[in-house]
Design a protein around this motif. Structure first.
Motif, PDB file in Angstrom:
ATOM      1  N   SER A  88      -8.577   4.003   5.725  1.00 45.66           N
ATOM      2  CA  SER A  88      -7.804   4.165   4.690  1.00 45.66           C
ATOM      3  C   SER A  88      -6.652   5.287   4.360  1.00 45.66           C
ATOM      4  O   SER A  88      -6.374   5.785   3.647  1.00 45.66           O
ATOM      5  CB  SER A  88      -8.825   4.800   3.656  1.00 45.66           C
ATOM      6  OG  SER A  88      -9.835   5.282   4.775  1.00 45.66           O
ATOM      7  N   LEU A  89      -6.197   5.634   5.675  1.00 49.95           N
ATOM      8  CA  LEU A  89      -5.759   5.962   5.402  1.00 49.95           C
ATOM      9  C   LEU A  89      -4.364   5.884   5.621  1.00 49.95           C
ATOM     10  O   LEU A  89      -3.195   6.125   5.154  1.00 49.95           O
ATOM     11  CB  LEU A  89      -5.053   6.995   7.155  1.00 49.95           C
ATOM     12  CG  LEU A  89      -4.126   7.648   7.942  1.00 49.95           C
ATOM     13  CD1 LEU A  89      -3.782   8.805   6.974  1.00 49.95           C
ATOM     14  CD2 LEU A  89      -4.119   7.808   9.389  1.00 49.95           C
ATOM     15  N   VAL A 121       5.148  -0.302   3.165  1.00 48.25           N
ATOM     16  CA  VAL A 121       3.242  -0.142   3.763  1.00 48.25           C
ATOM     17  C   VAL A 121       2.409  -0.878   4.520  1.00 48.25           C
ATOM     18  O   VAL A 121       1.593  -0.727   4.986  1.00 48.25           O
ATOM     19  CB  VAL A 121       2.990  -0.721   1.982  1.00 48.25           C
ATOM     20  CG1 VAL A 121       3.571   0.287   1.137  1.00 48.25           C
ATOM     21  CG2 VAL A 121       2.779  -2.367   1.928  1.00 48.25           C
ATOM     22  N   ALA A 122       3.479  -2.004   5.825  1.00 51.08           N
ATOM     23  CA  ALA A 122       2.791  -2.268   6.298  1.00 51.08           C
ATOM     24  C   ALA A 122       3.171  -0.992   8.343  1.00 51.08           C
ATOM     25  O   ALA A 122       2.211  -1.292   8.544  1.00 51.08           O
ATOM     26  CB  ALA A 122       3.813  -3.122   6.735  1.00 51.08           C
ATOM     27  N   ASP A 123       4.532  -0.145   7.480  1.00 46.44           N
ATOM     28  CA  ASP A 123       4.428   0.234   8.275  1.00 46.44           C
ATOM     29  C   ASP A 123       3.148   1.575   8.531  1.00 46.44           C
ATOM     30  O   ASP A 123       2.302   2.143   9.645  1.00 46.44           O
ATOM     31  CB  ASP A 123       5.445   1.314   8.013  1.00 46.44           C
ATOM     32  CG  ASP A 123       6.934   0.456   8.585  1.00 46.44           C
ATOM     33  OD1 ASP A 123       7.032  -0.450  10.262  1.00 46.44           O
ATOM     34  OD2 ASP A 123       7.753   0.139   8.021  1.00 46.44           O
ATOM     35  N   GLY A 124       2.701   2.203   7.112  1.00 46.16           N
ATOM     36  CA  GLY A 124       1.503   2.897   6.975  1.00 46.16           C
ATOM     37  C   GLY A 124       0.635   2.471   8.364  1.00 46.16           C
ATOM     38  O   GLY A 124      -0.535   3.254   8.387  1.00 46.16           O
ATOM     39  N   THR A 156      -1.778   3.569  11.331  1.00 47.85           N
ATOM     40  CA  THR A 156      -3.109   4.167  11.023  1.00 47.85           C
ATOM     41  C   THR A 156      -3.796   3.542  12.585  1.00 47.85           C
ATOM     42  O   THR A 156      -4.147   3.897  13.260  1.00 47.85           O
ATOM     43  CB  THR A 156      -3.864   3.636   9.964  1.00 47.85           C
ATOM     44  OG1 THR A 156      -3.214   4.184   8.793  1.00 47.85           O
ATOM     45  CG2 THR A 156      -5.488   3.752   9.436  1.00 47.85           C
ATOM     46  N   MET A 157      -3.536   2.151  12.708  1.00 43.44           N
ATOM     47  CA  MET A 157      -3.883   1.562  14.552  1.00 43.44           C
ATOM     48  C   MET A 157      -3.631   1.892  15.283  1.00 43.44           C
ATOM     49  O   MET A 157      -4.394   2.254  16.163  1.00 43.44           O
ATOM     50  CB  MET A 157      -3.507   0.216  13.566  1.00 43.44           C
ATOM     51  CG  MET A 157      -4.333  -0.686  12.784  1.00 43.44           C
ATOM     52  SD  MET A 157      -5.275  -1.345  13.417  1.00 43.44           S
ATOM     53  CE  MET A 157      -6.154   0.035  11.493  1.00 43.44           C
ATOM     54  N   LEU A 158      -1.659   2.694  15.536  1.00 39.52           N
ATOM     55  CA  LEU A 158      -1.389   3.415  16.608  1.00 39.52           C
ATOM     56  C   LEU A 158      -2.090   4.571  16.743  1.00 39.52           C
ATOM     57  O   LEU A 158      -2.283   5.544  18.111  1.00 39.52           O
ATOM     58  CB  LEU A 158      -0.393   3.830  16.879  1.00 39.52           C
ATOM     59  CG  LEU A 158       0.822   2.738  16.805  1.00 39.52           C
ATOM     60  CD1 LEU A 158       1.653   2.740  16.454  1.00 39.52           C
ATOM     61  CD2 LEU A 158       0.776   1.721  18.179  1.00 39.52           C
TER      62      LEU A 158
END
Length: 204
Positions: free
Chosen positions: A11-12, A153-156, A160-162
């Motif tokens: 959700s971040l 938004v893909a970067d956000g 989060t995965m990083l």
């Protein structure tokens, strides 16, 4: 709008999107294990999937699934350029990245959070994820962000995965494009604001 979230969870990603978009919202914290809100209400009554993120719209509708939520946020703040225009080649590139992150990264992380799985099983998924991160590192050569010079938004979501990779002690030091990218996204004021609001970063 209300964003149902759990600190540091996937959700971040929509939390970052909401702040980057400049849209008004309320944060509602969820205990995803107990399926309860902070006031004791049953989260399953709001989202039967029992998962975050969930975004409650002012209309009363509930939107779930992170990649869908972040596109909707981006479309509601078109002037912020958080997603390319519908029907454009760049929009399909964004969809490609969102799908890659959700299926190849997000879902491969899930076993690492499962205490019942053996270390050997977790090592298998960790190796698989490292292969995906190496691919992304190559794709980021000469780019500030996944689609080039524009944050989307893909970067956000990837950030989060990083953050999860950090939590799981991944060594990404051999991936210079990816580590520089992570630092670049982390330095964005709205990203820092999201981390601070979730209690993941101490306020300066």
């Amino acid at each position: 709008m209300k964003l149902y979230y759990s600190p540091g969870a996937c959700s971040l990603s929509p939390h970052i999107a909401l702040l980057e978009a400049g849209l008004p919202y309320d944060l509602v914290k969820v205990d995803v294990r107990a399926k309860k809100l902070e006031n004791g209400d049953d989260f399953l009554q709001i989202n039967p999937k029992g998962q975050v993120p969930a975004l409650a719209l002012d209309s009363g509708e509930l939107v779930t699934e992170g990649p869908v939520i972040v596109q909707m946020i981006a479309d509601r703040a078109a002037g912020k350029n958080l997603a390319p225009a519908h029907g454009s080649a760049e929009r399909y590139k964004l969809l490609e990245w969102l799908n890659f992150i959700t299926t190849e990264l997000h879902k491969n992380f899930s076993p690492l959070f499962a205490p019942v799985l053996s270390d050997d099983t977790k090592a298998f998924f960790k190796d698989r994820l490292m292969g995906k991160f190496k691919y992304i590192d190559g794709q980021l050569a000469g780019r500030d962000y996944l689609l080039g010079s524009q944050f989307t938004v893909a970067d956000g979501y990837l950030f989060t995965m990083l953050a999860w990779a950090d939590r799981m002690k991944f060594d990404l030091s051999g991936l210079p494009n990816l580590t520089a990218y992570k630092a670049r996204v982390a330095a964005r004021p709205k990203v820092q604001e999201a981390l601070t609001k979730e209690g993941l970063l101490k306020a300066a």
